[in-house]
Design a protein around this motif. Structure first.
Motif, PDB file in Angstrom:
ATOM      1  N   VAL A  32      52.247 -26.858  80.301  1.00  0.00           N
ATOM      2  CA  VAL A  32      51.340 -26.140  79.415  1.00  0.00           C
ATOM      3  C   VAL A  32      50.734 -27.175  78.484  1.00  0.00           C
ATOM      4  CG1 VAL A  32      51.147 -24.436  77.565  1.00  0.00           C
ATOM      5  CG2 VAL A  32      52.606 -23.963  79.523  1.00  0.00           C
ATOM      6  N   ILE A  33      49.414 -27.119  78.348  1.00  0.00           N
ATOM      7  CA  ILE A  33      48.716 -27.975  77.394  1.00  0.00           C
ATOM      8  C   ILE A  33      48.115 -27.060  76.344  1.00  0.00           C
ATOM      9  CG2 ILE A  33      46.959 -29.758  77.056  1.00  0.00           C
ATOM     10  CD1 ILE A  33      47.012 -30.124  80.165  1.00  0.00           C
ATOM     11  N   GLY A  34      48.559 -27.219  75.106  1.00  0.00           N
ATOM     12  CA  GLY A  34      48.018 -26.437  74.000  1.00  0.00           C
ATOM     13  C   GLY A  34      46.958 -27.254  73.275  1.00  0.00           C
ATOM     14  N   PHE A  35      45.995 -26.574  72.668  1.00  0.00           N
ATOM     15  CA  PHE A  35      44.930 -27.251  71.929  1.00  0.00           C
ATOM     16  C   PHE A  35      44.792 -26.628  70.550  1.00  0.00           C
ATOM     17  CE2 PHE A  35      43.914 -27.669  76.401  1.00  0.00           C
ATOM     18  CZ  PHE A  35      43.598 -29.005  76.515  1.00  0.00           C
ATOM     19  N   THR A  36      44.708 -27.474  69.517  1.00  0.00           N
ATOM     20  CA  THR A  36      44.483 -26.995  68.159  1.00  0.00           C
ATOM     21  C   THR A  36      42.979 -26.923  67.896  1.00  0.00           C
ATOM     22  OG1 THR A  36      44.608 -29.242  67.289  1.00  0.00           O
ATOM     23  CG2 THR A  36      46.668 -27.959  67.313  1.00  0.00           C
ATOM     24  N   SER A  37      42.605 -26.428  66.729  1.00  0.00           N
ATOM     25  CA  SER A  37      41.182 -26.237  66.427  1.00  0.00           C
ATOM     26  C   SER A  37      40.391 -27.546  66.418  1.00  0.00           C
ATOM     27  CB  SER A  37      41.006 -25.497  65.103  1.00  0.00           C
ATOM     28  OG  SER A  37      41.590 -26.234  64.057  1.00  0.00           O
ATOM     29  N   ASP A  38      41.061 -28.670  66.168  1.00  0.00           N
ATOM     30  CA  ASP A  38      40.344 -29.954  66.203  1.00  0.00           C
ATOM     31  C   ASP A  38      40.323 -30.564  67.617  1.00  0.00           C
ATOM     32  OD1 ASP A  38      42.914 -30.949  66.550  1.00  0.00           O
ATOM     33  OD2 ASP A  38      42.875 -32.229  64.783  1.00  0.00           O
ATOM     34  N   GLY A  39      40.866 -29.839  68.600  1.00  0.00           N
ATOM     35  CA  GLY A  39      40.853 -30.297  69.985  1.00  0.00           C
ATOM     36  C   GLY A  39      42.039 -31.142  70.384  1.00  0.00           C
ATOM     37  N   SER A  40      42.985 -31.348  69.458  1.00  0.00           N
ATOM     38  CA  SER A  40      44.163 -32.161  69.777  1.00  0.00           C
ATOM     39  C   SER A  40      45.062 -31.420  70.767  1.00  0.00           C
ATOM     40  CB  SER A  40      44.967 -32.466  68.510  1.00  0.00           C
ATOM     41  OG  SER A  40      44.199 -33.231  67.621  1.00  0.00           O
ATOM     42  N   PRO A  41      45.461 -32.116  71.837  1.00  0.00           N
ATOM     43  CA  PRO A  41      46.331 -31.477  72.822  1.00  0.00           C
ATOM     44  C   PRO A  41      47.815 -31.693  72.514  1.00  0.00           C
ATOM     45  CG  PRO A  41      45.592 -33.578  73.672  1.00  0.00           C
ATOM     46  CD  PRO A  41      44.956 -33.416  72.310  1.00  0.00           C
ATOM     47  N   GLU A  82      52.523 -24.623  66.694  1.00  0.00           N
ATOM     48  CA  GLU A  82      51.536 -25.711  66.701  1.00  0.00           C
ATOM     49  C   GLU A  82      50.152 -25.262  66.232  1.00  0.00           C
ATOM     50  OE1 GLU A  82      51.604 -26.789  70.812  1.00  0.00           O
ATOM     51  OE2 GLU A  82      53.655 -27.532  70.686  1.00  0.00           O
ATOM     52  N   LYS A  83      49.998 -23.949  66.015  1.00  0.00           N
ATOM     53  CA  LYS A  83      48.704 -23.360  65.637  1.00  0.00           C
ATOM     54  C   LYS A  83      47.653 -23.613  66.720  1.00  0.00           C
ATOM     55  CE  LYS A  83      49.791 -23.541  60.807  1.00  0.00           C
ATOM     56  NZ  LYS A  83      49.611 -24.078  59.520  1.00  0.00           N
ATOM     57  N   ALA A  84      48.095 -23.454  67.964  1.00  0.00           N
ATOM     58  CA  ALA A  84      47.180 -23.626  69.091  1.00  0.00           C
ATOM     59  C   ALA A  84      46.158 -22.498  69.103  1.00  0.00           C
ATOM     60  CB  ALA A  84      47.958 -23.639  70.403  1.00  0.00           C
ATOM     61  N   ILE A  85      44.925 -22.853  69.438  1.00  0.00           N
ATOM     62  CA  ILE A  85      43.873 -21.856  69.589  1.00  0.00           C
ATOM     63  C   ILE A  85      43.533 -21.665  71.071  1.00  0.00           C
ATOM     64  CG2 ILE A  85      42.879 -22.315  67.319  1.00  0.00           C
ATOM     65  CD1 ILE A  85      40.558 -23.737  69.030  1.00  0.00           C
ATOM     66  N   ALA A  86      44.088 -22.525  71.909  1.00  0.00           N
ATOM     67  CA  ALA A  86      43.853 -22.439  73.347  1.00  0.00           C
ATOM     68  C   ALA A  86      45.006 -23.112  74.073  1.00  0.00           C
ATOM     69  CB  ALA A  86      42.531 -23.115  73.714  1.00  0.00           C
ATOM     70  N   TYR A  87      45.184 -22.729  75.316  1.00  0.00           N
ATOM     71  CA  TYR A  87      46.174 -23.404  76.153  1.00  0.00           C
ATOM     72  C   TYR A  87      45.772 -23.263  77.610  1.00  0.00           C
ATOM     73  CZ  TYR A  87      48.095 -19.013  77.774  1.00  0.00           C
ATOM     74  OH  TYR A  87      48.230 -17.786  78.358  1.00  0.00           O
ATOM     75  N   VAL A  88      46.381 -24.118  78.404  1.00  0.00           N
ATOM     76  CA  VAL A  88      46.230 -24.105  79.850  1.00  0.00           C
ATOM     77  C   VAL A  88      47.628 -24.226  80.440  1.00  0.00           C
ATOM     78  CG1 VAL A  88      45.287 -25.333  81.832  1.00  0.00           C
ATOM     79  CG2 VAL A  88      43.982 -25.245  79.712  1.00  0.00           C
ATOM     80  N   HIS A  89      47.955 -23.363  81.381  1.00  0.00           N
ATOM     81  CA  HIS A  89      49.224 -23.455  82.104  1.00  0.00           C
ATOM     82  C   HIS A  89      48.903 -23.833  83.547  1.00  0.00           C
ATOM     83  CE1 HIS A  89      52.381 -21.546  84.720  1.00  0.00           C
ATOM     84  NE2 HIS A  89      53.117 -22.312  83.946  1.00  0.00           N
ATOM     85  N   VAL A  90      49.466 -24.943  84.009  1.00  0.00           N
ATOM     86  CA  VAL A  90      49.227 -25.433  85.366  1.00  0.00           C
ATOM     87  C   VAL A  90      50.554 -25.427  86.116  1.00  0.00           C
ATOM     88  CG1 VAL A  90      48.356 -27.339  86.772  1.00  0.00           C
ATOM     89  CG2 VAL A  90      47.431 -26.983  84.467  1.00  0.00           C
ATOM     90  N   ALA A  91      50.563 -24.831  87.305  1.00  0.00           N
ATOM     91  CA  ALA A  91      51.785 -24.796  88.110  1.00  0.00           C
ATOM     92  C   ALA A  91      51.443 -24.466  89.551  1.00  0.00           C
ATOM     93  CB  ALA A  91      52.763 -23.764  87.570  1.00  0.00           C
ATOM     94  N   GLU A  92      52.334 -24.864  90.424  1.00  0.00           N
ATOM     95  CA  GLU A  92      52.240 -24.405  91.804  1.00  0.00           C
ATOM     96  C   GLU A  92      52.853 -23.011  91.858  1.00  0.00           C
ATOM     97  OE1 GLU A  92      53.531 -27.234  94.898  1.00  0.00           O
ATOM     98  OE2 GLU A  92      53.671 -28.682  93.253  1.00  0.00           O
TER      99      GLU A  92
END
Length: 169
Positions: A32-41, A82-92
């Motif tokens: 999972v990659i989370g992203f904060t409002s400033d774009g930090s992963p 982390e106050k993430a505003i977005a995330y991506v979950h990658v998996a098989e």
């Protein structure tokens, strides 16, 4: 980070990179990659946690599913912290094509001989009144030449479900 920038990052870099990792390595680390409002992963590699969940299968499907549910809850809490505003979950993942008139009798697809493999990318963005989610589903076959992808399918968030969907909601 704005939605369109996130969407560009998702479509342009994340989907491409995930597909290329599969082609190069023959597998993809669940993450999972989370992203904060400033774009930090922030990266959450799930390999060890998923292996622990797989070990729970010896105690039955309920133990296995509970372990996977706990991992999703942990990730959800981490994204909130982390106050993430977005995330991506990658998996098989495993999937099984089904016909409308013949619903599956089990959700335990990984044990069925006719199962197929796919790379799955679930995502969510929730910031400044914009809330969007969805997934990319990339079926593939393994061959002597490596991984061969079939057509990538983009699915709206209202038509997807799973443990790692809508973690920001």
């Amino acid at each position: 980070m704005k939605y369109n920038n996130f969407n560009d990052l998702l479509d342009g870099w994340i989907v491409h990179t995930a597909r290329e990792c599969m082609r190069r390595d023959g597998c993809h680390v669940p993450m999972v990659i989370g992203f904060t409002s400033d774009g930090s992963p922030s990266f959450h590699h799930l390999t060890e946690l998923m292996c622990n969940a797989d070990e729970m299968e010896q105690y039955g499907d309920e133990a296995y599913n509970s372990a996977k549910d706990m991992i999703a809850t942990y990730i959800k809490k981490s994204l909130i912290k982390e106050k993430a505003i977005a995330y991506v979950h990658v998996a098989e993942c495993w999937f099984l094509a089904q016909k409308k008139d013949k619903p599956l009798k089990t959700y335990n697809i990984r044990k069925l001989p006719e199962k197929e493999e796919a790379l799955s990318i679930a995502w969510e963005y929730k910031h400044n009144g914009v809330h969007r989610s969805g997934s990319y589903f990339m079926p593939f076959k393994r061959s002597k030449g490596g991984i061969v992808f079939k057509k990538t399918i983009s699915i709206d968030g209202s038509k997807t479900g799973g443990r790692f969907v809508n973690l920001l909601s």
